[in-house]
Design a protein around this motif. Structure first.
Motif, short mmCIF file in Angstrom:
data_model
loop_
_atom_site.label_atom_id
_atom_site.label_comp_id
_atom_site.label_asym_id
_atom_site.label_seq_id
_atom_site.Cartn_x
_atom_site.Cartn_y
_atom_site.Cartn_z
N ILE A 138 0.82 -1.21 0.00
CA ILE A 138 0.00 0.00 0.00
C ILE A 138 0.85 1.27 0.00
O ILE A 138 0.64 2.16 -0.82
CB ILE A 138 -1.00 0.00 1.19
CG1 ILE A 138 -2.05 -1.07 0.95
CG2 ILE A 138 -1.64 1.37 1.36
CD1 ILE A 138 -3.06 -1.23 2.06
N LEU A 139 1.82 1.36 0.87
CA LEU A 139 2.64 2.57 0.94
C LEU A 139 3.48 2.79 -0.33
O LEU A 139 3.42 3.87 -0.93
CB LEU A 139 3.53 2.55 2.19
CG LEU A 139 4.37 3.81 2.40
CD1 LEU A 139 3.48 5.03 2.54
CD2 LEU A 139 5.27 3.64 3.60
N CYS B 266 -1.32 1.01 -11.86
CA CYS B 266 -0.73 0.96 -10.51
C CYS B 266 -1.81 0.96 -9.45
O CYS B 266 -1.71 0.24 -8.44
CB CYS B 266 0.20 2.15 -10.27
SG CYS B 266 1.87 1.92 -10.87
N SER B 267 -2.85 1.74 -9.65
CA SER B 267 -3.91 1.81 -8.63
C SER B 267 -4.67 0.50 -8.51
O SER B 267 -5.23 0.19 -7.45
CB SER B 267 -4.86 2.97 -8.91
OG SER B 267 -5.59 2.75 -10.09
N ILE B 268 -4.67 -0.30 -9.56
CA ILE B 268 -5.31 -1.62 -9.50
C ILE B 268 -4.60 -2.49 -8.46
O ILE B 268 -5.22 -3.34 -7.81
CB ILE B 268 -5.33 -2.29 -10.89
CG1 ILE B 268 -6.27 -1.51 -11.82
CG2 ILE B 268 -5.75 -3.75 -10.81
CD1 ILE B 268 -6.22 -1.95 -13.27
N THR B 269 -3.30 -2.22 -8.26
CA THR B 269 -2.55 -2.96 -7.24
C THR B 269 -3.18 -2.80 -5.87
O THR B 269 -3.20 -3.75 -5.07
CB THR B 269 -1.09 -2.45 -7.19
OG1 THR B 269 -0.54 -2.49 -8.50
CG2 THR B 269 -0.24 -3.27 -6.25
N LEU B 270 -3.69 -1.62 -5.57
CA LEU B 270 -4.31 -1.38 -4.26
C LEU B 270 -5.56 -2.23 -4.06
O LEU B 270 -5.91 -2.56 -2.93
CB LEU B 270 -4.63 0.11 -4.09
CG LEU B 270 -3.43 1.05 -4.12
CD1 LEU B 270 -3.90 2.50 -4.09
CD2 LEU B 270 -2.47 0.75 -2.99
N PHE C 146 0.64 -5.74 -11.30
CA PHE C 146 0.00 -4.50 -11.73
C PHE C 146 0.89 -3.29 -11.40
O PHE C 146 0.99 -2.35 -12.17
CB PHE C 146 -1.37 -4.34 -11.08
CG PHE C 146 -2.41 -5.27 -11.62
CD1 PHE C 146 -2.89 -5.12 -12.92
CD2 PHE C 146 -2.89 -6.31 -10.85
CE1 PHE C 146 -3.84 -5.98 -13.43
CE2 PHE C 146 -3.85 -7.19 -11.35
CZ PHE C 146 -4.32 -7.03 -12.65
N TRP C 147 1.51 -3.34 -10.24
CA TRP C 147 2.40 -2.23 -9.83
C TRP C 147 3.56 -2.11 -10.81
O TRP C 147 3.85 -1.03 -11.31
CB TRP C 147 2.88 -2.49 -8.40
CG TRP C 147 3.74 -1.40 -7.83
CD1 TRP C 147 3.65 -0.06 -8.06
CD2 TRP C 147 4.82 -1.57 -6.91
NE1 TRP C 147 4.60 0.63 -7.34
CE2 TRP C 147 5.34 -0.28 -6.61
CE3 TRP C 147 5.38 -2.67 -6.29
CZ2 TRP C 147 6.40 -0.08 -5.74
CZ3 TRP C 147 6.43 -2.46 -5.42
CH2 TRP C 147 6.94 -1.18 -5.15
#
Length: 179
Positions: free
Chosen positions: A20-21, A146-150, A157-158
């Motif tokens: 997350i960070l 990248c936001s899909i990683t969250l 994805f990141w």
């Protein structure tokens, strides 16, 4: 009193994930690059329009010089026909219109060169704007991936989003190297 919405003190059911960070920081950095590419693209498009307007103005000036040149050539021809009637006045008028013809021909050439130079500069600016716009689009796509990683918590994805974002940065940077 009225009832308010209670916000949970912690994320119930969601343990802190180690991605997350770093993903959030990556997204924030990419957002800054998106803003930069967007600004550069907008500025380049504005500059392209300014140059287009100046070039069009120069071509209008060129056409006006062409009309004046044609008029001066016509007067010169008329003076040549009537000059024998009054030699002294005729010679003065012939010289006057010959200078005008020469002046307008020279002016037309200068204005034409200036207009072509402005068009070349405009074309370069438009190509730069295209690079900035393309880079912005890739950065935005990378940011979304990248936001899909969250949501998925999957590193692929990141990394994929960062790769696409890096391509966007590279494409935007090439706009500075165009000549």
């Amino acid at each position: 009193m009225g009832e308010g919405i209670e916000l949970p003190e912690s994320h119930e059911g969601h343990e802190d994930h180690p991605l997350i960070l770093p993903v959030s920081i990556t997204i924030s950095i990419m957002a800054v690059f998106v803003a930069g590419a967007s600004l550069l693209g907008h500025r380049a498009h504005t500059e392209g329009l300014r140059l287009e307007t100046q070039a069009a103005s120069r071509w209008t000036q060129y056409q006006a010089k062409s009309v004046r040149l044609h008029e001066a050539q016509g007067f010169s021809d008329v003076v040549k026909l009537v000059a024998p009637l009054n030699k002294e006045t005729g010679e003065g008028l012939k010289e006057k219109y010959a200078k005008e013809v020469e002046h307008y021909e020279s002016d037309k050439s200068d204005v034409s060169k200036e207009a072509k130079s402005l068009e070349d500069e405009r074309d370069l600016t438009v190509r730069q704007a295209d690079r900035f716009d393309g880079g912005e689009a890739l950065l935005e796509i990378g940011l979304v991936i990248c936001s899909i990683t969250l949501l998925t918590k999957k590193k692929a994805f990141w990394f994929g989003g960062m790769l696409i974002g890096a391509l966007g940065i590279a494409l935007s940077a090439t706009g500075f190297f165009l000549h």
